[in-house]
Design a protein around this motif. Structure first.
Motif, PDB file in Angstrom:
ATOM      1  N   PRO A 196       0.801  -1.234   0.000  1.00 41.11           N
ATOM      2  CA  PRO A 196       0.000   0.000   0.000  1.00 41.11           C
ATOM      3  C   PRO A 196       0.833   1.283   0.000  1.00 41.11           C
ATOM      4  N   GLU A 197       2.132   1.178   0.262  1.00 41.24           N
ATOM      5  CA  GLU A 197       2.986   2.362   0.336  1.00 41.24           C
ATOM      6  C   GLU A 197       3.876   2.527  -0.892  1.00 41.24           C
ATOM      7  N   LEU A 198       3.521   1.897  -1.998  1.00 40.21           N
ATOM      8  CA  LEU A 198       4.342   2.006  -3.199  1.00 40.21           C
ATOM      9  C   LEU A 198       4.400   3.433  -3.723  1.00 40.21           C
ATOM     10  N   ASP A 199       3.306   4.169  -3.612  1.00 40.62           N
ATOM     11  CA  ASP A 199       3.313   5.559  -4.072  1.00 40.62           C
ATOM     12  C   ASP A 199       4.298   6.401  -3.266  1.00 40.62           C
ATOM     13  N   GLN A 200       4.344   6.170  -1.957  1.00 41.74           N
ATOM     14  CA  GLN A 200       5.280   6.905  -1.107  1.00 41.74           C
ATOM     15  C   GLN A 200       6.724   6.541  -1.475  1.00 41.74           C
ATOM     16  N   MET A 201       6.955   5.263  -1.754  1.00 37.24           N
ATOM     17  CA  MET A 201       8.303   4.849  -2.147  1.00 37.24           C
ATOM     18  C   MET A 201       8.708   5.486  -3.476  1.00 37.24           C
ATOM     19  N   ASP A 202       7.770   5.549  -4.413  1.00 35.25           N
ATOM     20  CA  ASP A 202       8.062   6.184  -5.702  1.00 35.25           C
ATOM     21  C   ASP A 202       8.386   7.661  -5.512  1.00 35.25           C
ATOM     22  N   ALA A 203       7.622   8.328  -4.640  1.00 30.28           N
ATOM     23  CA  ALA A 203       7.882   9.746  -4.373  1.00 30.28           C
ATOM     24  C   ALA A 203       9.254   9.936  -3.745  1.00 30.28           C
ATOM     25  N   LEU A 204       9.632   9.040  -2.832  1.00 36.78           N
ATOM     26  CA  LEU A 204      10.951   9.125  -2.210  1.00 36.78           C
ATOM     27  C   LEU A 204      12.053   8.910  -3.242  1.00 36.78           C
ATOM     28  N   ASP A 205      11.875   7.921  -4.117  1.00 39.18           N
ATOM     29  CA  ASP A 205      12.870   7.668  -5.163  1.00 39.18           C
ATOM     30  C   ASP A 205      13.038   8.890  -6.064  1.00 39.18           C
ATOM     31  N   LYS A 206      11.917   9.520  -6.407  1.00 35.74           N
ATOM     32  CA  LYS A 206      11.988  10.676  -7.303  1.00 35.74           C
ATOM     33  C   LYS A 206      12.661  11.866  -6.625  1.00 35.74           C
ATOM     34  N   ALA A 207      12.377  12.048  -5.321  1.00 38.26           N
ATOM     35  CA  ALA A 207      13.005  13.149  -4.586  1.00 38.26           C
ATOM     36  C   ALA A 207      14.513  12.945  -4.501  1.00 38.26           C
ATOM     37  N   ILE A 208      14.935  11.719  -4.214  1.00 39.74           N
ATOM     38  CA  ILE A 208      16.366  11.445  -4.110  1.00 39.74           C
ATOM     39  C   ILE A 208      17.034  11.562  -5.481  1.00 39.74           C
ATOM     40  N   SER A 209      16.378  11.073  -6.522  1.00 38.24           N
ATOM     41  CA  SER A 209      16.938  11.158  -7.875  1.00 38.24           C
ATOM     42  C   SER A 209      17.049  12.603  -8.328  1.00 38.24           C
ATOM     43  N   THR A 210      16.041  13.422  -7.993  1.00 39.53           N
ATOM     44  CA  THR A 210      16.070  14.833  -8.365  1.00 39.53           C
ATOM     45  C   THR A 210      17.231  15.545  -7.690  1.00 39.53           C
ATOM     46  N   MET A 211      17.465  15.254  -6.419  1.00 40.37           N
ATOM     47  CA  MET A 211      18.590  15.853  -5.721  1.00 40.37           C
ATOM     48  C   MET A 211      19.916  15.391  -6.327  1.00 40.37           C
ATOM     49  N   ALA A 212      20.001  14.107  -6.683  1.00 35.72           N
ATOM     50  CA  ALA A 212      21.219  13.607  -7.322  1.00 35.72           C
ATOM     51  C   ALA A 212      21.459  14.309  -8.656  1.00 35.72           C
ATOM     52  N   ASN A 213      20.382  14.525  -9.413  1.00 35.83           N
ATOM     53  CA  ASN A 213      20.503  15.242 -10.684  1.00 35.83           C
ATOM     54  C   ASN A 213      20.960  16.677 -10.460  1.00 35.83           C
ATOM     55  N   PHE A 214      20.404  17.321  -9.433  1.00 40.70           N
ATOM     56  CA  PHE A 214      20.784  18.703  -9.133  1.00 40.70           C
ATOM     57  C   PHE A 214      22.269  18.789  -8.785  1.00 40.70           C
ATOM     58  N   GLN A 215      22.744  17.866  -7.973  1.00 40.56           N
ATOM     59  CA  GLN A 215      24.145  17.897  -7.579  1.00 40.56           C
ATOM     60  C   GLN A 215      25.057  17.679  -8.792  1.00 40.56           C
ATOM     61  N   GLU A 216      24.665  16.749  -9.663  1.00 45.57           N
ATOM     62  CA  GLU A 216      25.486  16.495 -10.848  1.00 45.57           C
ATOM     63  C   GLU A 216      25.443  17.668 -11.812  1.00 45.57           C
ATOM     64  N   ASP A 217      24.257  18.239 -12.023  1.00 47.45           N
ATOM     65  CA  ASP A 217      24.141  19.399 -12.901  1.00 47.45           C
ATOM     66  C   ASP A 217      24.891  20.599 -12.319  1.00 47.45           C
ATOM     67  N   PHE A 218      24.918  20.704 -10.997  1.00 50.49           N
ATOM     68  CA  PHE A 218      25.646  21.792 -10.341  1.00 50.49           C
ATOM     69  C   PHE A 218      27.148  21.669 -10.626  1.00 50.49           C
ATOM     70  N   ASN A 219      27.664  20.448 -10.573  1.00 48.86           N
ATOM     71  CA  ASN A 219      29.080  20.241 -10.850  1.00 48.86           C
ATOM     72  C   ASN A 219      29.407  20.500 -12.318  1.00 48.86           C
ATOM     73  N   ASP A 220      28.432  20.270 -13.201  1.00 44.88           N
ATOM     74  CA  ASP A 220      28.648  20.470 -14.641  1.00 44.88           C
ATOM     75  C   ASP A 220      27.926  21.717 -15.135  1.00 44.88           C
ATOM     76  N   ALA A 221      27.837  22.743 -14.267  1.00 42.83           N
ATOM     77  CA  ALA A 221      27.068  23.940 -14.613  1.00 42.83           C
ATOM     78  C   ALA A 221      27.727  24.689 -15.775  1.00 42.83           C
ATOM     79  N   ALA A 222      26.893  25.405 -16.548  1.00 39.27           N
ATOM     80  CA  ALA A 222      27.377  26.190 -17.681  1.00 39.27           C
ATOM     81  C   ALA A 222      28.115  27.435 -17.180  1.00 39.27           C
ATOM     82  N   MET A 223      29.177  27.829 -17.922  1.00 43.53           N
ATOM     83  CA  MET A 223      29.965  29.005 -17.555  1.00 43.53           C
ATOM     84  C   MET A 223      29.611  30.168 -18.486  1.00 43.53           C
ATOM     85  N   VAL A 224      29.370  31.323 -17.894  1.00 44.08           N
ATOM     86  CA  VAL A 224      29.059  32.536 -18.659  1.00 44.08           C
ATOM     87  C   VAL A 224      30.223  33.513 -18.493  1.00 44.08           C
TER      88      VAL A 224
END
Length: 552
Positions: free
Chosen positions: A265-293
C-alpha cells in the motif's frame, strides 16, 4: 446511484482474484485428465495475463528495481538523469521476516487426556525427523519472505519416487495457484503448478502439474505456454500418480485477507521518495557540470585564418579587406583551471559613445531548497515507517536504553499485524501437518487407527518473536519467579531460560535426567562394591595404589 470507479490503478483490477468453482462442477471433471486440464488452463491463462504482472512488479521492488528505473527524467538530454531506487521494500521485508521467524517455530505435542503418551511420542519423533530432513525453518523463512513481498506464499509436501520420506519445498508464487470451492469454508479442490524447461531458450517445453486430494496429473506442451483457444489439442498428457496426503498437498499461505504485501500500500510513497532522491542527485550532478558565462574578451586569442592565393598571399574581398575563413576565437580548454580576460570597448548605437565593459566569469546554476528537500524526504520516510508498522531504528527516540514499556509501544503496531499474520500462518501449517500426518497414517508409521484432524489438534506451533535480548532482565525474572513456591512450573522456567541459554526446555530436561541417571548409577555401583572403597569391603581385595616416584 452512479458507481464511481478508480481511474488510475497501479495493478489490474483482476490482479489479486481468488479462484473458485462449484464443487458439483469439479466432481464432473476430477477423474477426466483432459477435462480437468481444460478447466485448469482457463485459470492458467488468467494467472499469466492478469496476476503474474503484479507479482513480478512487487518482486522487482524487493530487488530495488523500482518504478524510478522507468522515469523519463528531464527532456533536456544534456541534463543529468539519475534513477536512484531506494531499498525500502527489502529493508521492511527483512525486518518482518526476522521479527516473525528469526526464532524457529517450536512444535509442542499436547496430549490432553494423558492416556496415549506412546502416540504423542511417535508424532513428536516423526515431526522432528521431518523438520530436520526438510529444513523446515528455512522454508518457513522463505515463505514469510514471499508473504511480505506478494501477500501470498506456497509450499508443497511431496515424496521422491521410490522413497517414503516426506519432503517440503517452497514454490514460486508466479508459477502456482490454488482453486477453491465456492463455499464459505473455501476448501481447496486442486492446485496447479506450471513451469518451463529447456536448454536456455531452446527446446522449450511448458510443464503442467495438477494436484488433487488423491492424484497428481502431469502434462506438457512444446514451445512454452500454448496460445491456442483449444489447449487440450496442444497439450500432451504424461500420466497420473496416486497421492496419499488426504488433501491437496500444495498449500497457500496468506499474509492477510486481502493477500497484499507488507509494503504494497505504500508504493506511491516509495516512488515519491525515489523521485526526490533522484532529483537531488541530478541537481548535484548538474551543479558540478554547470554552464559558464563569460563577459569580456579573452586575453589569449587565436589568429584568424585567411583565404590565400597560390602564392600564399591574402586574397582581398570586395570590401577591400582580406577574406577570413576562420575568425579569431578564444583559446578555451575545459581542462584549464584559470582563464585570462581583459576589458573591451563597446560603442553604443544611439550616440556612438564608447563604454568600457569590465570582464566577468560565473556559473549559471539554479537555487535548490535543500532544507525543504530534507523535510520532504524525512516526511516520506516517516510515513512509510508509520503505515507499514516498521520500527525506524534511526529514530532518536528509538533508543536501546528505553524502558520495556516504551519499546512495547514502539512495536505495538507491528504486534497487531503479527498476531493476524500468525493466525493465518497457523492455518497454512495446519494444512501442511494434515498432509504429513495423513501420509504417515497411510504407511502405518503412526500406530493404531487414527483421526487425522485429532492428530493435527495435538500439535501446537509456538511462535517466538525475535526481539533484542536483555539477558540481565530475563535472569532477574527467572530468579523472581523461582523464589515464589508453586507459582510457575519448572518447565515454564526452563522455557524462559531458553531465551538466554539457547537450550530448549526439552533438551534441558533431558540433560537433567541424564545427570540424575548417571549419579544414581554411580551410587549403585558404589553400594554394590563395583567402585571406590566400597569394592574393598565388598570383595576383601587389597586396594590398588599407584606406584609412587622415588623421593615422593
Amino acid at each position: 446511484m452512479q458507481v464511481k470507479t478508480i481511474k488510475h490503478r497501479r495493478f489490474d483490477e483482476e490482479a489479486n482474484r481468488e479462484y473458485k468453482i462449484p464443487v458439483s462442477f469439479f466432481n464432473t471433471i476430477r477423474n477426466d485428465p483432459m477435462s480437468l486440464y481444460d478447466t485448469a488452463y482457463k485459470f492458467i491463462r488468467h494467472h499469466i495475463d492478469r496476476e503474474v504482472p503484479r507479482l513480478k512488479e512487487l518482486m522487482e521492488y524487493y530487488q530495488a528495481q523500482n518504478e524510478i528505473k522507468r522515469w523519463s527524467g528531464s527532456p533536456n538530454p544534456m541534463n543529468a538523469h539519475n534513477q536512484v531506487a531506494s531499498g525500502f521494500a527489502r529493508y521492511i521485508t527483512n525486518i518482518r521476516v526476522g521479527y516473525f521467524l528469526g526464532n524457529d517455530i517450536q512444535y509442542k505435542i499436547v496430549d490432553d487426556d494423558g492416556q496415549d503418551k506412546t502416540l504423542a511420542d511417535k508424532i513428536k519423533e516423526l515431526l522432528k525427523g521431518y523438520n530436520d530432513s526438510s529444513d523446515t525453518p528455512y522454508v518457513d523463512e522463505m515463505l514469510k519472505k514471499d508473504l511480505s513481498i506478494t501477500g501470498r506464499a506456497y509450499d508443497l509436501v511431496y515424496v521422491n519416487e521410490g522413497e517414503t520420506t516426506l519432503n517440503l519445498a517452497k514454490v514460486d508464487p508466479t508459477t502456482v495457484f490454488v482453486v477453491y470451492d465456492d463455499s464459505i469454508k473455501a476448501r481447496p479442490l486442486f492446485a496447479v503448478r506450471y513451469y518451463q524447461t529447456g536448454v536456455l531458450d531452446e527446446q522449450l517445453q511448458e510443464q503442467y502439474e495438477i494436484y488433487t486430494d488423491n492424484a497428481l496429473y502431469r502434462y506438457h506442451s512444446d514451445g512454452g505456454v500454448p496460445e491456442t483457444n483449444s489447449p487440450e489439442q496442444a497439450v500432451v498428457f504424461d500420466g497420473e500418480e496416486p497421492l496419499f496426503f488426504g488433501r491437496v498437498p500444495l498449500t497457500e499461505y496468506k499474509n492477510n485477507d486481502e493477500r497484499t504485501g507488507d509494503w504494497e500500500p505504500e508504493l506511491d510513497q516509495m516512488d515519491a521518495l525515489d523521485k526526490a532522491i533522484s532529483t537531488m542527485a541530478n541537481f548535484q550532478e548538474d551543479f558540478n557540470d554547470a554552464a559558464m558565462v563569460i563577459t569580456g574578451k579573452f586575453a589569449d586569442m587565436t589568429d584568424p585564418v585567411y583565404a590565400l592565393d597560390k602564392n600564399g598571399n591574402k586574397i582581398i574581398g570586395k570590401d577591400g579587406k582580406p577574406i577570413i575563413l576562420e575568425p579569431a576565437h578564444p583559446r578555451v580548454n575545459s581542462h584549464n583551471r584559470m582563464f585570462y580576460l581583459k576589458p573591451y570597448v563597446m560603442q553604443t548605437a544611439l550616440n556612438g559613445e564608447r563604454q568600457i565593459v569590465a570582464p566577468s566569469l560565473q556559473y549559471v546554476t539554479k537555487q535548490y531548497d535543500s532544507a525543504g528537500w530534507s523535510t520532504y524526504t524525512n516526511f516520506l520516510i516517516n510515513e512509510i515507517h508509520k503505515y507499514t508498522n516498521t520500527p525506524n531504528v534511526n529514530d532518536p527516540n528509538f533508543a536501546s536504553n528505553a524502558s520495556g514499556v516504551a519499546m512495547s509501544y514502539k512495536l505495538w503496531g507491528s504486534d497487531q499485524e503479527r498476531k493476524i499474520q500468525e493466525s493465518l500462518y497457523k492455518c497454512g501449517l495446519h494444512a501442511r501437518l494434515s498432509a504429513c500426518l495423513s501420509y504417515w497414517d497411510k504407511i502405518n508409521a503412526i500406530p493404531g487407527t487414527n483421526n487425522v484432524e485429532d492428530l493435527v489438534g495435538m500439535i501446537d506451533p509456538n511462535f517466538d518473536p525475535n526481539l533484542p535480548k536483555n539477558d540481565d532482565a530475563t535472569a532477574q525474572l527467572i530468579q523472581t519467579l523461582a523464589s515464589v513456591p508453586g507459582l510457575n512450573s519448572l518447565q515454564t522456567l526452563r522455557e524462559i531460560e531458553e531465551k538466554i541459554t539457547g537450550v530448549t526446555a526439552d533438551a534441558e530436561q533431558q540433560r537433567v535426567d541424564d545427570e540424575r541417571e548417571h549419579e544414581l548409577r554411580q551410587a549403585s555401583d558404589y553400594d554394590n562394591g563395583a567402585t571406590g572403597i566400597g569394592k574393598v569391603f565388598a570383595t576383601g581385595d587389597r586396594a590398588e595404589v599407584d606406584n609412587q616416584q622415588q623421593g615422593d
